[in-house]
Design a protein around this motif. Structure first.
Motif, PDB file in Angstrom:
ATOM      1  N   VAL A 169      -2.818   7.603   2.396  1.00 30.49           N
ATOM      2  CA  VAL A 169      -1.621   7.661   1.537  1.00 30.49           C
ATOM      3  C   VAL A 169      -1.898   8.498   0.292  1.00 30.49           C
ATOM      4  O   VAL A 169      -1.084   9.338  -0.112  1.00 30.49           O
ATOM      5  N   ALA A 170      -3.062   8.277  -0.329  1.00 34.89           N
ATOM      6  CA  ALA A 170      -3.426   9.011  -1.542  1.00 34.89           C
ATOM      7  C   ALA A 170      -3.511  10.511  -1.276  1.00 34.89           C
ATOM      8  O   ALA A 170      -3.029  11.332  -2.080  1.00 34.89           O
ATOM      9  N   VAL A 214      -0.017  12.091  -1.011  1.00 37.30           N
ATOM     10  CA  VAL A 214       0.777  12.275  -2.237  1.00 37.30           C
ATOM     11  C   VAL A 214       0.014  13.061  -3.314  1.00 37.30           C
ATOM     12  O   VAL A 214       0.518  13.277  -4.417  1.00 37.30           O
ATOM     13  N   THR A 273       0.830  -1.212   0.000  1.00 39.75           N
ATOM     14  CA  THR A 273       0.000   0.000   0.000  1.00 39.75           C
ATOM     15  C   THR A 273       0.863   1.261   0.000  1.00 39.75           C
ATOM     16  O   THR A 273       0.604   2.211  -0.737  1.00 39.75           O
ATOM     17  N   THR A 274       1.910   1.254   0.819  1.00 42.09           N
ATOM     18  CA  THR A 274       2.831   2.397   0.846  1.00 42.09           C
ATOM     19  C   THR A 274       3.489   2.587  -0.511  1.00 42.09           C
ATOM     20  O   THR A 274       3.629   3.715  -1.003  1.00 42.09           O
ATOM     21  N   TRP A 311      -8.384   9.111  -4.825  1.00 40.56           N
ATOM     22  CA  TRP A 311      -8.673   7.798  -4.234  1.00 40.56           C
ATOM     23  C   TRP A 311     -10.098   7.399  -4.574  1.00 40.56           C
ATOM     24  O   TRP A 311     -11.032   8.195  -4.442  1.00 40.56           O
ATOM     25  N   THR A 328       2.266   1.675  -3.372  1.00 38.42           N
ATOM     26  CA  THR A 328       1.247   2.196  -4.300  1.00 38.42           C
ATOM     27  C   THR A 328       1.245   3.724  -4.255  1.00 38.42           C
ATOM     28  O   THR A 328       1.204   4.388  -5.291  1.00 38.42           O
ATOM     29  N   GLY A 329       1.316   4.277  -3.041  1.00 36.28           N
ATOM     30  CA  GLY A 329       1.367   5.729  -2.895  1.00 36.28           C
ATOM     31  C   GLY A 329       2.633   6.328  -3.479  1.00 36.28           C
ATOM     32  O   GLY A 329       2.592   7.363  -4.162  1.00 36.28           O
ATOM     33  N   LYS A 330       3.772   5.691  -3.223  1.00 32.74           N
ATOM     34  CA  LYS A 330       5.044   6.187  -3.755  1.00 32.74           C
ATOM     35  C   LYS A 330       5.042   6.184  -5.286  1.00 32.74           C
ATOM     36  O   LYS A 330       5.510   7.136  -5.933  1.00 32.74           O
ATOM     37  N   VAL A 388      -6.075   5.793  -7.436  1.00 35.63           N
ATOM     38  CA  VAL A 388      -5.726   4.557  -6.734  1.00 35.63           C
ATOM     39  C   VAL A 388      -6.989   3.963  -6.119  1.00 35.63           C
ATOM     40  O   VAL A 388      -7.911   4.681  -5.738  1.00 35.63           O
ATOM     41  N   LEU A 407      -4.897   3.357   2.422  1.00 29.51           N
ATOM     42  CA  LEU A 407      -4.680   3.848   1.062  1.00 29.51           C
ATOM     43  C   LEU A 407      -5.295   5.227   0.875  1.00 29.51           C
ATOM     44  O   LEU A 407      -4.738   6.085   0.179  1.00 29.51           O
ATOM     45  N   SER A 412       7.483   9.432   1.085  1.00 27.25           N
ATOM     46  CA  SER A 412       6.716   9.159  -0.134  1.00 27.25           C
ATOM     47  C   SER A 412       7.558   9.247  -1.395  1.00 27.25           C
ATOM     48  O   SER A 412       7.264   8.596  -2.397  1.00 27.25           O
TER      49      SER A 412
END
Length: 452
Positions: free
Chosen positions: A151-152, A155, A114-115, A159, A117-119, A134, A148, A279
């Protein structure tokens, strides 16, 4: 990153001295050391065997030119073979498809999926200038969906909402439809993970892949799991047609077994490598540069690219103009320089990309530079604007107030002010064109051999 492997290989290659030709005895001795170094790094046995045999075949009887010692000649061979094991050349994401380009993320729970995915979303937004959506299809852990979402937001990408108990295939289909209607460029689908491989998980991922037909199917794996990472990747690649691998937590991996094993075992390229918690801490995997870093040669190209991407050019130009106009370098400027360094991943990240950086990192370990930077920024933040602009105003009573505001002792304030005075003197030399004199001064303060 890969410190143990790096130091062991470097010692092995440095041990070769003297003769003008690489003899069979020298090569056999080096090969045994290479084999032990790779096995200790948790590299898969077939990879170790193939790598050592190729190095031996190329090295026996190798002529050493006037500009090379035997150690340097073998170093060149080992570096070339390491590059091949790691994949040869960097392979970019394939986004050449009708939008949205769908990226399917898969892997075990706890791998950093998941992290990552954000990066990846951040990189696509900032570097590739893509509009990214995402979505989480992990309906078994409500926290995964919320994670998520957070995270979205962090960054700056969109989402797509989903809920525990929904059908993963229905979520994915709705996200694709939304992405098409909103003319988004990329859809990243975060799938459910398990603590270990099980039939239900593999069946679900296969069904998602069949329904989505993604342009990229990326396996996310914790590099600290060593050759187990390669074994897990192989099982996934037998279930869905992987197009690439992302290695996470490489900054905590002192061995390097996963990086050296996964390409050989799966036949799939490593496309990205996670090098920190931030990120932006996701790098393109360049096999030649990683090989150079493992062998202590640094990655100057990577450093230049990272600097160009992360340093605030406007702020740098402003400081350069200030110094050129003979205006004094103040504590506000000092804080800005430290924050720029933090944006680039900190001192350790920078050192790792310099030739011989691993040795410098070892020397700085006790100094804890990241902690010192945070403390320095906190002290400066405790000052008034006038104190930052005119540091000479800071006397005993002000020091006590600043220390109390930062939650530290007065000695820490004194230490920061001494560091600032040294930096200000360097800046004066820079503004006066005394770069050569400055470098000689720096070399005199460094531990022996550091500036070679």
């Amino acid at each position: 990153m890969f410190e143990n492997l790096s130091s062991r290989l470097t010692r092995t290659l440095d041990a070769l001295r003297g003769q003008g030709r690489l003899t069979e005895d020298q090569v056999n001795t080096a090969a045994r050391e290479l084999r032990m170094a790779l096995l200790e790094a948790d590299v898969a046995l077939p990879v170790v065997r193939d790598f050592v045999e190729r190095v031996k075949a190329r090295a026996v009887g190798q002529e050493v030119t006037q500009s090379l010692t035997p150690g340097q000649a073998l170093l060149r061979i080992v570096q070339q073979e390491l590059t091949e094991v790691l994949g040869g050349t960097a392979e970019a994401l394939n986004l050449r498809t009708q939008p949205p380009a769908i990226l399917l993320m898969c892997g075990l729970q706890g791998s950093g999926k998941t992290t990552t995915t954000g990066k990846l979303a951040l990189r696509l937004r900032e570097v590739d200038k893509k509009k990214v959506l995402v979505v989480s299809c992990d309906v078994y852990r409500p926290a995964a969906i919320e994670q998520l979402k957070i995270v979205a937001a962090g960054v700056g990408v969109e989402w797509f909402p989903s809920e525990a108990g929904q059908d993963p295939l229905a979520i994915a289909a709705a996200a694709v439809e939304y992405a098409r209607k909103q003319y988004l460029d990329v859809l990243i689908v975060d799938t459910a993970g398990r603590t270990s491989i099980d039939g239900a998980m593999m069946k679900e991922i296969a069904a998602l892949h069949a329904a989505l037909n993604p342009i990229e199917t990326l396996f996310v794996v914790d590099s600290m799991t060593g050759q187990d990472a390669a074994k897990t990747a192989k099982v996934f690649s037998e279930t869905v047609p992987l197009t690439g691998v992302i290695l996470t937590k490489a900054d905590g991996d002192s061995r390097g077994g996963a990086a050296l094993s996964v390409r050989h075992v799966t036949g799939k390229p490593v496309k990205f490598i996670g090098v920190g918690e931030k990120s932006a801490a996701l790098e393109v995997f360049h096999p030649d540069r990683i090989a150079a870093r493992i062998l202590g040669q640094g990655d100057m190209l990577g450093l230049i690219e990272e600097t160009a991407r992360k340093v605030d050019a406007e702020a740098a130009a402003k400081l350069a103009g200030k110094l050129k106009s003979k205006k004094s370098f103040d504590l506000g400027d000092f804080r800005e320089q430290m924050q720029q360094m933090q944006n680039m991943g900190g001192v350790e990240s920078l050192l790792e990309k310099l030739p011989g950086g691993a040795k410098m990192q070892a020397q700085l370990q006790k100094a804890q530079p990241e902690r010192e930077i945070k403390r320095a920024v906190a002290i400066i933040n405790s000052m008034t604007l006038q104190e930052r602009r005119f540091p000479d105003l800071i006397k005993a009573s002000r020091k006590r107030r600043i220390a109390a505001g930062a939650g530290m002792e007065v000695q820490e304030v004194n230490k920061l002010l001494r560091q600032f005075d040294q930096t200000r003197e360097m800046m004066k030399k820079l503004s006066g064109g005394g770069m050569a004199k400055l470098m000689r001064s720096l070399a005199g303060r460094m531990p022996p051999g550091m500036m070679r």
